[in-house]
Write a protein that holds these residues in place. Sequence first.
Motif, PDB file in Angstrom:
ATOM      1  N   LEU A   1      -0.775  19.137   3.350  1.00 37.74           N
ATOM      2  CA  LEU A   1      -1.791  19.054   4.398  1.00 37.74           C
ATOM      3  C   LEU A   1      -2.693  17.833   4.186  1.00 37.74           C
ATOM      4  CD1 LEU A   1      -2.579  20.704   6.883  1.00 37.74           C
ATOM      5  CD2 LEU A   1      -4.272  21.905   5.477  1.00 37.74           C
ATOM      6  N   VAL A   2      -3.090  17.579   2.950  1.00 39.46           N
ATOM      7  CA  VAL A   2      -3.925  16.415   2.658  1.00 39.46           C
ATOM      8  C   VAL A   2      -3.155  15.118   2.916  1.00 39.46           C
ATOM      9  CG1 VAL A   2      -5.122  15.157   0.825  1.00 39.46           C
ATOM     10  CG2 VAL A   2      -5.380  17.633   1.014  1.00 39.46           C
ATOM     11  N   LEU A   3      -1.887  15.061   2.478  1.00 39.32           N
ATOM     12  CA  LEU A   3      -1.076  13.873   2.709  1.00 39.32           C
ATOM     13  C   LEU A   3      -0.878  13.625   4.200  1.00 39.32           C
ATOM     14  CD1 LEU A   3       1.667  14.238  -0.058  1.00 39.32           C
ATOM     15  CD2 LEU A   3      -0.326  12.736  -0.064  1.00 39.32           C
ATOM     16  N   ALA A   4      -0.714  14.703   4.976  1.00 41.25           N
ATOM     17  CA  ALA A   4      -0.546  14.546   6.426  1.00 41.25           C
ATOM     18  C   ALA A   4      -1.805  13.976   7.074  1.00 41.25           C
ATOM     19  CB  ALA A   4      -0.202  15.897   7.049  1.00 41.25           C
ATOM     20  N   ALA A   5      -2.987  14.442   6.619  1.00 41.87           N
ATOM     21  CA  ALA A   5      -4.240  13.950   7.199  1.00 41.87           C
ATOM     22  C   ALA A   5      -4.473  12.491   6.883  1.00 41.87           C
ATOM     23  CB  ALA A   5      -5.407  14.793   6.689  1.00 41.87           C
ATOM     24  N   LEU A   6      -3.979  12.020   5.715  1.00 45.02           N
ATOM     25  CA  LEU A   6      -4.230  10.645   5.298  1.00 45.02           C
ATOM     26  C   LEU A   6      -3.102   9.689   5.658  1.00 45.02           C
ATOM     27  CD1 LEU A   6      -5.763  11.236   1.742  1.00 45.02           C
ATOM     28  CD2 LEU A   6      -6.936  10.988   3.934  1.00 45.02           C
ATOM     29  N   ALA A   7      -1.953  10.198   6.068  1.00 46.79           N
ATOM     30  CA  ALA A   7      -0.799   9.326   6.319  1.00 46.79           C
ATOM     31  C   ALA A   7      -1.059   8.332   7.438  1.00 46.79           C
ATOM     32  CB  ALA A   7       0.432  10.176   6.648  1.00 46.79           C
ATOM     33  N   GLY A   8      -1.799   8.734   8.465  1.00 44.89           N
ATOM     34  CA  GLY A   8      -2.032   7.851   9.604  1.00 44.89           C
ATOM     35  C   GLY A   8      -3.144   6.860   9.409  1.00 44.89           C
ATOM     36  N   ALA A   9      -3.899   6.973   8.301  1.00 44.38           N
ATOM     37  CA  ALA A   9      -5.008   6.046   8.066  1.00 44.38           C
ATOM     38  C   ALA A   9      -4.489   4.629   7.883  1.00 44.38           C
ATOM     39  CB  ALA A   9      -5.809   6.483   6.835  1.00 44.38           C
ATOM     40  N   GLY A  10      -5.302   3.669   8.284  1.00 48.28           N
ATOM     41  CA  GLY A  10      -4.883   2.268   8.205  1.00 48.28           C
ATOM     42  C   GLY A  10      -5.746   1.460   7.264  1.00 48.28           C
ATOM     43  N   ALA A  11      -5.846   0.178   7.551  1.00 48.73           N
ATOM     44  CA  ALA A  11      -6.627  -0.748   6.722  1.00 48.73           C
ATOM     45  C   ALA A  11      -7.272  -1.791   7.630  1.00 48.73           C
ATOM     46  CB  ALA A  11      -5.741  -1.410   5.676  1.00 48.73           C
ATOM     47  N   PRO A  12      -8.272  -1.400   8.422  1.00 49.83           N
ATOM     48  CA  PRO A  12      -8.840  -2.356   9.392  1.00 49.83           C
ATOM     49  C   PRO A  12      -9.456  -3.586   8.751  1.00 49.83           C
ATOM     50  CG  PRO A  12     -10.170  -0.354   9.231  1.00 49.83           C
ATOM     51  CD  PRO A  12      -8.905  -0.085   8.507  1.00 49.83           C
ATOM     52  N   MET A  13     -10.111  -3.423   7.587  1.00 46.51           N
ATOM     53  CA  MET A  13     -10.710  -4.593   6.952  1.00 46.51           C
ATOM     54  C   MET A  13      -9.648  -5.556   6.438  1.00 46.51           C
ATOM     55  SD  MET A  13     -14.062  -3.217   4.972  1.00 46.51           S
ATOM     56  CE  MET A  13     -13.117  -2.101   3.972  1.00 46.51           C
ATOM     57  N   THR A  14      -8.552  -5.011   5.918  1.00 40.93           N
ATOM     58  CA  THR A  14      -7.455  -5.865   5.475  1.00 40.93           C
ATOM     59  C   THR A  14      -6.899  -6.676   6.631  1.00 40.93           C
ATOM     60  OG1 THR A  14      -6.866  -4.271   3.743  1.00 40.93           O
ATOM     61  CG2 THR A  14      -5.177  -5.854   4.394  1.00 40.93           C
ATOM     62  N   ILE A  15      -6.647  -6.023   7.748  1.00 44.40           N
ATOM     63  CA  ILE A  15      -6.072  -6.710   8.908  1.00 44.40           C
ATOM     64  C   ILE A  15      -7.074  -7.693   9.506  1.00 44.40           C
ATOM     65  CG2 ILE A  15      -4.940  -6.381  11.131  1.00 44.40           C
ATOM     66  CD1 ILE A  15      -3.444  -5.282   8.699  1.00 44.40           C
ATOM     67  N   ALA A  16      -8.359  -7.309   9.546  1.00 39.18           N
ATOM     68  CA  ALA A  16      -9.372  -8.223  10.087  1.00 39.18           C
ATOM     69  C   ALA A  16      -9.456  -9.495   9.251  1.00 39.18           C
ATOM     70  CB  ALA A  16     -10.733  -7.526  10.127  1.00 39.18           C
ATOM     71  N   HIS A  17      -9.344  -9.351   7.941  1.00 42.62           N
ATOM     72  CA  HIS A  17      -9.394 -10.537   7.091  1.00 42.62           C
ATOM     73  C   HIS A  17      -8.146 -11.404   7.274  1.00 42.62           C
ATOM     74  CE1 HIS A  17      -9.293 -12.953   3.374  1.00 42.62           C
ATOM     75  NE2 HIS A  17     -10.614 -12.902   3.484  1.00 42.62           N
ATOM     76  N   ILE A  18      -6.996 -10.772   7.459  1.00 44.31           N
ATOM     77  CA  ILE A  18      -5.770 -11.543   7.686  1.00 44.31           C
ATOM     78  C   ILE A  18      -5.861 -12.286   9.018  1.00 44.31           C
ATOM     79  CG2 ILE A  18      -3.288 -11.345   8.110  1.00 44.31           C
ATOM     80  CD1 ILE A  18      -3.272  -9.012   6.154  1.00 44.31           C
TER      81      ILE A  18
END
Length: 536
Positions: free
Chosen positions: A116-133
């Motif tokens: 259940l915890v892995l399912a809740a976190l699987a869709g999370a992204g990395a907006p700061m990483t992408i914004a910096h790229i």
Amino acid sequence: MTETLGAFALLAWLAYLVSRLLARRHLPELVGFLIVGALLGPSGVELISDQELASLRPLTEVALAILMFVIGERVSTRALRAAKWTLTTGATQYVLSAVLVFWATRAVGADRSVALVLAALAGAGAPMTIAHIVSSVKARGAYATGVVGTHAVSDALATTTFAAVLPIATILADQDADISAAVVDFVQLGIGGAVLGLLGGWFISRLGFQIETSGELLLFVLVHILLGWAVADWLEISLPLAALMAGATAASVSPEAFSLRLFRTVKSIEQPLYLLFFALAGASIHLDDLGGVGIVGIVYISVRVGAKIVGGLIGGLFGGLGWKTALRLGVNLTPQAGVAVGLAVLASEVLGTPGAEAATVVLGSVVLFELVGPLLVAKDLKGSSDEDESGSAASTQLELPGKVLIASSMATEIPEWLIDLAARWRSRLVVYQPEEPESDSVQNLLALCATKDVEVEFRPLRTESFTGAVVRTTAEVQADMVVLFAERPEGATSRLVLFPSERVARELTVPVLTFPIAMQGPPEPVQRTRRWPWLS
């Protein structure tokens, strides 16, 4: 504390040098921050220990809050209207990732609370990483902006969903279940962060609009972000979600001109914040976590990547993207960091052994996603930027202004050729200068515009701040062009101070045409002939 700051200074310096070397090879400098941090952190030569990282945590959290506030602009109502696929893709890939990861990890023997915890976190992204790229490869266009917005939507959904499923996971893990405490946790983590962000963003928009100088505006925003950090820490609510909602709210409820000025001002300090955050994030990476993911971790990584690609394709098609672009979008959604790491650590603290197992899987996968994902995203965004530039160059068309603001800091007679030009463009005029509507000059102007079939509106200037008045009026009337008749002193003037017309041009995003009005300035300094001492 001095030794900790000295170690961090050395870490930041080395990370900067490596990032410059990678930039020369056209690689994202973010990878340099992470690699140097990982090599010099506790899992490497231990230049910075876990205790020192913990002491620097407030700096990391404040940097995270400022960067998430800036990213909030990408999920404002204006941004979502401009790129509808941002919302459809973010929601679709998140739901698909959560469902598939839950069933896949359960199929290989993961406990229900862990799955259940892995399912809740699987869709999370990395907006700061992408914004910096996006910033490092100088990507432009709606696609690059939308990718960052999709990651931000994913993190918002991950935070609220995790807040909802954590009490359920606590019950499934056979921990001491307290229903009232579970409800409080949900309110604090999910709803509390959203409410704090909404209030903070509205407050910044309403008061910040009255600030004219960029330095004071930046100070105003930073002080209130620090205040929000203190409130979030005191109430134990999600700081990233609160900062994201504050940025989105400020960008949505502010006039467009002020919104652009606000985020342009805050972005002026984002580069050192990126180095601070990602260098310390790299130091927090434990490379030995890769060996502890096990079969559950391998399944989690594989299913998450597949769900991101399929979800990006489906959501992109629903949002109006072409299938090729939607397929590329799924690959760009694979990086994961920031929010997922923080929530995984929280799960390990609340759930005990099941939470630690889920955190090991998430942290181990983050190492892979953060070191490999940015390289793939940078390559794709660099190509899309080139395509956008070539496509826009071929289809650029000049649009005539529909509404023109004519402003003057003193009573000025509007040239007739300017009114003729407005008649040719079929533009509406808004005249803004310090005169009374009943004066003869204003009545003559209105009569002249009527004879030339030009729609005109006169607004009297009744404020001492000419720059702020013009910026606010431009936003109110939604002018497409500004024509200024501004004073410019003759003689010796200090170039350390900008003229009013120059300040207006820097604050506005629309074209500004300036006609200087010569004024008597200070006298020219007396030029003295310098002589050699022995000739005097």
